[in-house]
Each structure stands twice: as C-alpha cells, then as structure tokens.
Write an enzyme that holds these catalytic residues in place. Structure first.
Site, mmCIF file in Angstrom:
data_model
loop_
_atom_site.group_PDB
_atom_site.id
_atom_site.type_symbol
_atom_site.label_atom_id
_atom_site.label_comp_id
_atom_site.label_asym_id
_atom_site.label_seq_id
_atom_site.Cartn_x
_atom_site.Cartn_y
_atom_site.Cartn_z
ATOM 1 N N ARG A 1 -9.144 3.932 11.181
ATOM 2 C CA ARG A 1 -7.296 3.846 11.149
ATOM 3 C C ARG A 1 -7.054 5.016 12.169
ATOM 4 N NH1 ARG A 1 -5.444 1.690 6.428
ATOM 5 N NH2 ARG A 1 -6.390 -0.197 6.034
ATOM 6 N N HIS B 1 -11.485 5.986 5.033
ATOM 7 C CA HIS B 1 -10.797 7.448 5.793
ATOM 8 C C HIS B 1 -11.858 8.434 5.746
ATOM 9 C CE1 HIS B 1 -6.574 5.447 4.812
ATOM 10 N NE2 HIS B 1 -6.807 5.801 6.008
ATOM 11 N N CYS C 1 -5.209 9.967 -2.000
ATOM 12 C CA CYS C 1 -4.163 9.507 -1.286
ATOM 13 C C CYS C 1 -2.967 9.377 -2.024
ATOM 14 C CB CYS C 1 -4.792 8.117 -0.643
ATOM 15 S SG CYS C 1 -5.598 7.093 -1.846
ATOM 16 N N ASP D 1 1.021 -1.048 -0.080
ATOM 17 C CA ASP D 1 0.087 0.106 -0.011
ATOM 18 C C ASP D 1 0.969 1.016 -0.017
ATOM 19 O OD1 ASP D 1 -2.676 -0.849 0.105
ATOM 20 O OD2 ASP D 1 -2.500 -1.755 1.924
ATOM 21 N N ARG E 1 1.101 -1.063 7.804
ATOM 22 C CA ARG E 1 1.669 -0.134 6.988
ATOM 23 C C ARG E 1 2.793 0.746 7.686
ATOM 24 N NH1 ARG E 1 -2.685 3.264 3.608
ATOM 25 N NH2 ARG E 1 -0.395 3.835 2.616
ATOM 26 N N GLU F 1 -0.137 9.544 0.888
ATOM 27 C CA GLU F 1 -0.841 10.609 1.725
ATOM 28 C C GLU F 1 -0.838 10.022 3.019
ATOM 29 O OE1 GLU F 1 -5.146 11.191 1.269
ATOM 30 O OE2 GLU F 1 -4.670 13.260 1.355
ATOM 31 N N ASP F 2 -1.062 8.781 3.330
ATOM 32 C CA ASP F 2 -1.329 8.492 4.669
ATOM 33 C C ASP F 2 -0.176 8.390 5.683
ATOM 34 O OD1 ASP F 2 -3.968 7.736 4.209
ATOM 35 O OD2 ASP F 2 -3.528 5.776 3.252
HETATM 36 C C1 CIR Z 1 -5.440 0.848 2.899
HETATM 37 O O1 CIR Z 1 -6.238 0.052 3.338
HETATM 38 O O2 CIR Z 1 -4.477 1.364 3.715
HETATM 39 C C2 CIR Z 1 -5.018 0.883 1.441
HETATM 40 N N1 CIR Z 1 -5.585 -0.216 0.745
HETATM 41 C C3 CIR Z 1 -5.896 2.066 0.692
HETATM 42 C C4 CIR Z 1 -5.231 3.481 1.457
HETATM 43 C C5 CIR Z 1 -6.116 4.433 0.760
HETATM 44 N N2 CIR Z 1 -5.549 5.806 1.370
HETATM 45 C C6 CIR Z 1 -6.549 6.934 1.559
HETATM 46 O O3 CIR Z 1 -7.470 6.808 1.072
HETATM 47 N N3 CIR Z 1 -5.887 7.972 2.050
#
Ligand code: CIR
Length: 248
Positions: free
Chosen positions: A130, A157, A242, A59, A84, A64-65
């Site tokens: 999260r 999110h 993201c 991922d 992650r 962005e995360d």
């Molecule tokens: C996750 O579950 O963390 C990733 N498959 C998707 C993350 C998407 N991030 C976001 O919307 N900021």
C-alpha cells in the site's frame, strides 16, 4: 497515554481483502469485540478519543492507517487503496483539534499507517504494497525522524508481519517477513497474529487472543500480556495495532 479509535462501520463485512480469502464476518460480534478492545485499552489507563464514524467506509475502523504520529507531529496518510482515501479527512480534523502539527502525504505518493513501525528514533516503512517509496521522504520531513524503507511483498502491511516489544526486539512471523535479517534483534513467533503487539508500557503488551503460544513466549520473557479476541477483524486482514492510533 492517549489513543484514537473509530467505531466500526455497519458495512464492515465488505472490507477489502488482498492476501486472504473472504470468510463471513459476524458484524454483531465485531461490534462487541471492538467494545472489548476499547475497554482493554481503557483498563490499562489510556484515554481514548473517538474519530467520528464513517459508515460509508467498510474499513474505517482500521484507523491506524489514516496517519502516523510522532511526538507532537502528525503525517496524514494517503491510503494505497483508493477506496480508503475518504477515511482521512475526519481523522485529520480530530487530530488537528487536539493541537498537533499536521502535514500530509501528497500524490502520487501513497502511505498506510499500518506500514510504519517506529522503534526508538527510527521509522521503518514497508514499501511494495500500500505504501510507495516516494512517501518515505515526505514522512521523514513531516515526522522529523529517520526513515528506513523495508520491502513488504508477502502480507498487507509491514506491521502485519512484524512489530516490536517494549525493549525494541522485533517480533515476526517468518513466513510473512521479507527480510528477517534486517533487524539485529529479531524474535520469531509461532503464530501469524503473535507478530502483532501494541506496546502498553515497558512491561506490558496487548495482543490477539488467537496467538496463545506467542503470548507464552512473551510471558517467559517477563512481559505481562493483555489478550483480546478480534477474530472478526482478523478475517479482514486487521490486527490489534490497526484498531487504534497511539499518540506518542
Ligand atoms: C484493508 O485492506 O485496508 C483492511 N481490510 C485491513 C486494514 C488493516 N490495517 C492494518 O493492518 N494497519
């Protein structure tokens, strides 16, 4: 304007899923779509800085995360999904090298950048998925801005359900928004991915090609829309927001 991006992992198809069923991801197409996304940001005049790839993290393209930026301050996230957590170290090195003032969310709090929606002087933080409630005070301290927690239970999110147009109007796909009444100016959009916009400038947004009716709605409001096809990332609960960290 500058933004961070991170090349996709060859293991992208193994990315986490929480709210949707798994559909096969075409990794070659995903690579092409990432190139096109980056090209679209370059076309609107942005300078792009690559965080080194993390092939071992499926991922990691969802860069962005890993952090939240406000002015010259950055708070490094502590991802809610333990899988992650290894993504943040290289992202932190990249942003430190650019000269930003950096702090980090500390345990047991968790925070994903995708849960933070900045509108003007306020950061709305989606809590319940999260991101944990105790991350809010750390974020407020680190960014030096007001933080308002909002519930997120229906979608991955906060920004999977709502984002904001350049004039601050919140756009959301109502079935996925816990409390649309939370915002004075709220515009319901007819498609899930219509709720995801990247503000390019006062008159322009970038959004997914999968939301043509929402794009028409925005054009009727006088906005220019840049559309990009990110179908393979949508299969992994990703969206246009993201795939980059806007440095502003
Ligand atoms: C996750 O579950 O963390 C990733 N498959 C998707 C993350 C998407 N991030 C976001 O919307 N900021």
């Amino acid at each position: 304007m500058r933004a961070l991006v991170r090349p996709p992992s060859p293991r992208l198809a193994d990315g986490l899923l929480t709210h949707i069923d798994r559909h096969p991801v075409d990794t070659d197409l995903a690579m092409q779509q990432w190139d096109d996304y980056v090209a679209a940001l370059a076309d609107v005049g942005w300078d792009l800085i690559e965080v080194p790839p993390a092939p071992e993290h499926p991922d990691s393209v969802f860069v962005e995360d890993t952090m939240v930026v406000h002015g010259d301050r950055v708070v490094i996230a502590r991802p809610g999904a333990p899988e992650r957590r290894g993504e943040t170290a290289a992202a932190e090195r990249t942003i430190r090298d650019l000269g930003y003032s950096v702090s980090a969310v500390t345990q047991p709090a968790t925070l994903d950048g995708g849960d933070v929606l900045k509108i003007g002087k306020t950061a709305y933080v989606g809590v319940g998925g999260r991101t944990s409630e105790d991350a809010c005070a750390q974020l407020a301290d680190g960014l030096g801005m007001a933080v308002e927690p909002v519930p997120v239970t229906k979608v991955l999110h906060l920004k999977s359900g709502v984002t904001a147009l350049p004039d601050g109007t919140v756009v959301g796909y109502v079935p996925l928004v816990d409390d649309p009444a939370r915002w004075d100016r709220f515009l319901a959009v007819p498609e899930e991915s219509g709720a995801h916009v990247v503000v390019v400038d006062d008159d322009t947004v970038l959004m997914a090609a999968s939301a043509p009716r929402s794009a028409s709605l925005f054009r009727e409001r006088g906005l220019n829309v840049v559309a990009v096809d990110i179908s393979e990332y949508e299969k992994l609960e990703g969206c246009v927001t993201c795939l980059s960290v806007r440095l502003r």
